[in-house]
Design a protein around this motif. Sequence first.
Motif, PDB file in Angstrom:
ATOM      1  N   GLU A   1      31.078  37.426  33.993  1.00  0.00           N
ATOM      2  CA  GLU A   1      30.972  38.282  35.191  1.00  0.00           C
ATOM      3  C   GLU A   1      30.846  37.515  36.504  1.00  0.00           C
ATOM      4  N   VAL A   2      31.401  36.397  36.317  1.00  0.00           N
ATOM      5  CA  VAL A   2      31.433  35.561  37.629  1.00  0.00           C
ATOM      6  C   VAL A   2      32.443  36.174  38.613  1.00  0.00           C
ATOM      7  N   GLU A   3      32.285  36.086  39.882  1.00  0.00           N
ATOM      8  CA  GLU A   3      32.989  36.483  40.733  1.00  0.00           C
ATOM      9  C   GLU A   3      34.226  35.729  40.744  1.00  0.00           C
TER      10      GLU A   3
ATOM     11  N   ASP B   1      39.804  51.186  38.421  1.00  0.00           N
ATOM     12  CA  ASP B   1      39.798  52.329  39.208  1.00  0.00           C
ATOM     13  C   ASP B   1      38.213  52.127  39.888  1.00  0.00           C
ATOM     14  N   HIS B   2      37.482  51.818  39.006  1.00  0.00           N
ATOM     15  CA  HIS B   2      36.056  51.569  39.416  1.00  0.00           C
ATOM     16  C   HIS B   2      35.598  50.356  39.916  1.00  0.00           C
ATOM     17  N   ALA B   3      36.513  49.479  40.126  1.00  0.00           N
ATOM     18  CA  ALA B   3      36.017  48.073  40.703  1.00  0.00           C
ATOM     19  C   ALA B   3      36.125  47.932  42.182  1.00  0.00           C
ATOM     20  N   TYR B   4      35.285  47.460  42.763  1.00  0.00           N
ATOM     21  CA  TYR B   4      35.609  47.001  44.002  1.00  0.00           C
ATOM     22  C   TYR B   4      35.960  45.730  44.204  1.00  0.00           C
ATOM     23  N   LEU B   5      37.159  45.446  45.202  1.00  0.00           N
ATOM     24  CA  LEU B   5      37.796  44.280  45.279  1.00  0.00           C
ATOM     25  C   LEU B   5      37.739  43.590  46.761  1.00  0.00           C
TER      26      LEU B   5
ATOM     27  N   ILE C   1      51.554  53.790  42.363  1.00  0.00           N
ATOM     28  CA  ILE C   1      50.235  53.563  43.172  1.00  0.00           C
ATOM     29  C   ILE C   1      50.334  52.197  43.971  1.00  0.00           C
ATOM     30  N   ASN C   2      50.495  52.307  45.177  1.00  0.00           N
ATOM     31  CA  ASN C   2      50.783  50.761  45.799  1.00  0.00           C
ATOM     32  C   ASN C   2      49.399  50.196  46.288  1.00  0.00           C
ATOM     33  N   ASP C   3      48.829  49.327  46.176  1.00  0.00           N
ATOM     34  CA  ASP C   3      47.635  48.610  46.467  1.00  0.00           C
ATOM     35  C   ASP C   3      47.686  47.214  46.966  1.00  0.00           C
ATOM     36  N   LYS C   4      47.300  46.838  47.872  1.00  0.00           N
ATOM     37  CA  LYS C   4      47.265  45.606  48.613  1.00  0.00           C
ATOM     38  C   LYS C   4      47.074  44.291  47.702  1.00  0.00           C
ATOM     39  N   HIS C   5      46.117  44.918  46.653  1.00  0.00           N
ATOM     40  CA  HIS C   5      45.604  43.743  45.723  1.00  0.00           C
ATOM     41  C   HIS C   5      46.505  43.471  44.544  1.00  0.00           C
TER      42      HIS C   5
END
Length: 437
Positions: free
Chosen positions: A56-58, A74-78, A314-318
């Motif tokens: 679980e390390v960042e 979909d449930h993660a904050y990045l 679904i485009n995502d900057k990450h």
Amino acid sequence: MLVEKMNKPVVKPAVFPKYSERRRPTLDRPVRFKCFLQNTIIDVLRARGWQDVRDEVEWDFYWCDVNYMREIFDHAYLDEHVRICHFRNHYELTRKNLMIKNLKRYRKNLEREGNREDASKVDFFPTTFEVPSEYHIFVEEFKRHPGVTWIMKPIAKSQGKGIFLFKKLKDITDWKRSTSDRLDDTKEGPETYIVSRYIDSPYLIGGKKFDLRIYVVVASYTPLKCWLYRSGFARFSFYRYTQDCIEDTFIHLTNVAIQKTAPDYDPDRGCKWSLQQLRQYLTARHGYNEIRDLFRLIDEIIILSLKSVQKIMINDKHCFELYGYDVLLDNRLKPWLLEVNASPSLTASSQEDYDLKVGLLDDMLTVVDMENKLTGKEKRVGGFDLMWNDGPVHNEENGTDCIPNPYYPTNTFLGYLNDRKAHLKQLFRQSSTGKKT
């Protein structure tokens, strides 16, 4: 046509030109990565001095499997700077049935808009149906063309698993019955396959069938920005081609996973040519102009396939994606798109294969630019050439990062010399000189 090029960074962040537009924050520590594979990619990540973290390390960069995208993404904050190696619905292009569905829809939309010229270019996939949902439509087509060979492929398997050829409807009804028997026990829905008209007149070298593995990095779908790698390989079947034995996968399938199980397979000799070898061979046989036009058609296949899913992806900057395109040539030198892989194999089958994939992945990570070293205006980075940036990218006549050639105005160099190390050194030198002045 299509395509463009990129320029490369320096060793110290302070030495690199600043982005005038949006810029991710520069890290003041090594990039922390997670990687679910233990092959070439992890070697490259470690060789860049990045820090391997677990549990679980960042992390800053995650080379994940597709299950992560489906279950957790979909449930993660990045954080802003974080990058991950798949788009959320990558399967729109990489699942065989959806790729065909999207290409058919894209062609229809072009026709509806009156753009018949571009619609006519979307002719690089064979007649294909999804079964069991389109089984009855397939049967009608089958009966219209007696004696034709068809090929069945499961939509979500790789490495040649589950593929077979047939000429009689009985062969597919036997498959259908066996599928129904399995369903009685599992109570699951039937496994989905595609059935395509088999390209039974492939281009042969030494009497053997082959296909091309081509690497493309998509940095963004909105706007569409993609890079084409100069190197790749041709995968050959182990035995000489014949239509007399359609059951023999060593003749008809070029997957390395299949070929290496042949009884007298020689791992030292392998079944691969580099794309540079292939291009030289084809040019010697057919002339420069014809092979130039062939590779431009391959460029078009790549761009048109990406545009077919651009509006639904679904485009995502990450997110970014390394695709493995599989292309077959027929005996008229027409290229056919077989499939697009979201997780192309990164396991090396030889030292030459290892060197190719190390270079590919190292240049891919430079394109992704976790260290914030690039200006964003580059047309070339190592072995990658920018082929589309919200429009076709062209070779600048006197550009320092590409070979001026009046006969080849677009910025693609598939199968050309991949002097990636020399280019990166030149790019670092230019960037450093620019800073000093």
